[in-house]
Design an enzyme around this catalytic site. Structure first.
Site: not given
Ligand code: ATP
Ligand code: MG
Length: 384
Positions: A148, A150, A256, A268, A275-276, A356
């Site tokens: 999670s 990123g 999202e 997703e 969080d947002t 954070r």
């Molecule tokens: N396929 C994609 N194309 C462009 N940007 C992307 C893509 N996948 C992810 N991102 C960018 O990376 C961010 C985080 O990706 P994602 O939501 O899949 O991951 P995460 O680690 O689950 O984040 P979180 O759980 O904190 O929401 C996205 O909000 C977006 O800004």
């Molecule tokens: Mg995300």
């Protein structure tokens, strides 16, 4: 009085507990370390590893909650199915928590439901990764299937980046499945979270869209409302309704999306406050946490009102050498003196780089940034 077992006691859990306490619930907050944010406001705190299925089921047997509310993804979700079968409500449902814990599971389900996503392929080793990269093309993003904020994500521009991406993903993944997803890079105009509320006796409702920015895949700032084309928003709501209905149960989901020039693409979702969505503490008559507890308890939500526009930005610990440390905030007084600024300090016992620590709520980006500039985190010197 309804009893809630909260699994995960971070900042989102803390605000959820406050909302639940306001409606008279009894809350037991769990996490793997003591004095976590939500524990500070709950009736009772339990410290254990929620990936340990036996401990989880023992805790449920001993505490006999009405609701289990997961706040994080790192939970032994298989155990949640047993718990649900024993008549305890898992929020929103064991299926929802289980499918959203892994990127591949929810992505496959979205595909089965005919929901458009970025093109993707999976890989279990470096050879498969190279093949997947050849199919998806560049630029693309490689992510571990379980992580999670990123963590473990790499943006790739050429095949030579494959090794680095593989190392990054496998080093920063959670869980024990070595598998990555290669996703087409979507050159989006904006990205939004559509907070979606599934209710027991009423239809699914939505908060006005929240726009947000992420840096290295982690949440930096969000605002509400994000003005997007009406037709595109309608389509987003339609997709959010389909997928949340499929996951089942009642509560608030953070769905999202990427917004491109003419389309909306599902990314997703979290089966819980997002969080947002912390910006709703400033903008709405009912925050995302208030909405979550109302939906869980089956209480009506007559309306969601956007009372004013708002902006939120995170306070992160950054630039420290020490890995974990006690800390103080500096400049909170100055930031609070700005026009209509509000702050949430999470009360985490320790800081580390990238963690954070708080969030600033304000009426616009300019004031939010001014406040952010005034606040810093200082390592506490402890003499012994
Ligand atoms: N396929 C994609 N194309 C462009 N940007 C992307 C893509 N996948 C992810 N991102 C960018 O990376 C961010 C985080 O990706 P994602 O939501 O899949 O991951 P995460 O680690 O689950 O984040 P979180 O759980 O904190 O929401 C996205 O909000 C977006 O800004
Ligand atoms: Mg995300």
């Amino acid at each position: 009085m309804k009893k809630i077992l909260l699994l995960g006691s971070g900042e989102l859990g803390k605000e959820f507990v406050i909302s639940a306490k306001r409606l008279g619930c009894y809350v037991i907050a769990c996490d793997k370390y003591p004095n976590a944010p939500a524990m500070q406001v709950a009736d009772k705190a339990l410290v254990f590893d929620m990936l340990d299925g036996k401990k989880l089921s023992k805790t449920v047997d001993e505490t006999k909650p009405d609701f289990i509310v997961p706040e994080i993804e790192a939970i032994r979700t298989e155990e949640l199915f047993n718990i649900e079968n024993n008549g305890i409500t898992v929020v929103p449902s064991a299926r929802a928590v289980n499918l959203t814990m892994n990127r591949d599971a929810i992505r496959d389900r979205a595909d089965e439901l005919g929901i458009k996503t970025a093109n993707y392929k999976y890989a279990h080793n470096k050879d498969e990764l190279i093949k997947a990269l050849e199919v998806i093309g560049f630029p693309c993003i490689v992510k571990p299937v379980m992580s999670s904020s990123g963590k473990g994500q790499t943006l790739l521009n050429k095949i030579e980046d494959a090794n680095l991406a593989w190392e990054n993903a496998t080093r920063n993944m959670r869980g024990d499945r070595i598998k990555v997803i290669v996703e087409e890079y979507i050159d989006f105009q904006s990205e939004i979270t559509l907070l979606t509320i599934r209710q027991k006796d009423s239809k699914t409702i939505f908060c006005p869209p929240i726009g947000h920015k992420q840096k290295d895949g982690d949440y930096i700032e969000s605002w509400q409302p994000e003005n997007i084309n009406k037709e595109i928003l309608k389509k987003g709501k339609y997709i959010a309704e389909i997928i949340t209905k499929d996951l089942g149960g009642y509560g608030l989901f953070g769905v999202e999306f990427f917004i491109t020039k003419n389309d909306i693409i599902f990314s997703e979702l979290s089966p819980r406050p997002h969080d947002t969505g912390m910006v709703t503490m400033y903008t709405q008559n009912l925050s995302e946490f208030d909405l979550h507890i109302r939906a869980i308890l089956g209480y009506p939500i007559a309306n969601i009102l956007l009372l004013r526009e708002g902006y939120s930005t995170v306070i992160k610990a950054d630039g420290f050498e020490k890995t974990r440390f006690k800390y103080n905030f500096i400049g909170i007084d100055k930031a609070l003196a700005l026009d209509d600024v509000d702050i949430r300090l999470f009360g985490k016992p320790e800081a580390w780089n990238g963690r954070r620590m708080g969030v600033i709520l304000s009426k616009n980006r300019k004031i939010g940034h001014q406040a952010r500039e005034l606040i810093s985190i200082k390592q506490k010197i402890i003499s012994n």
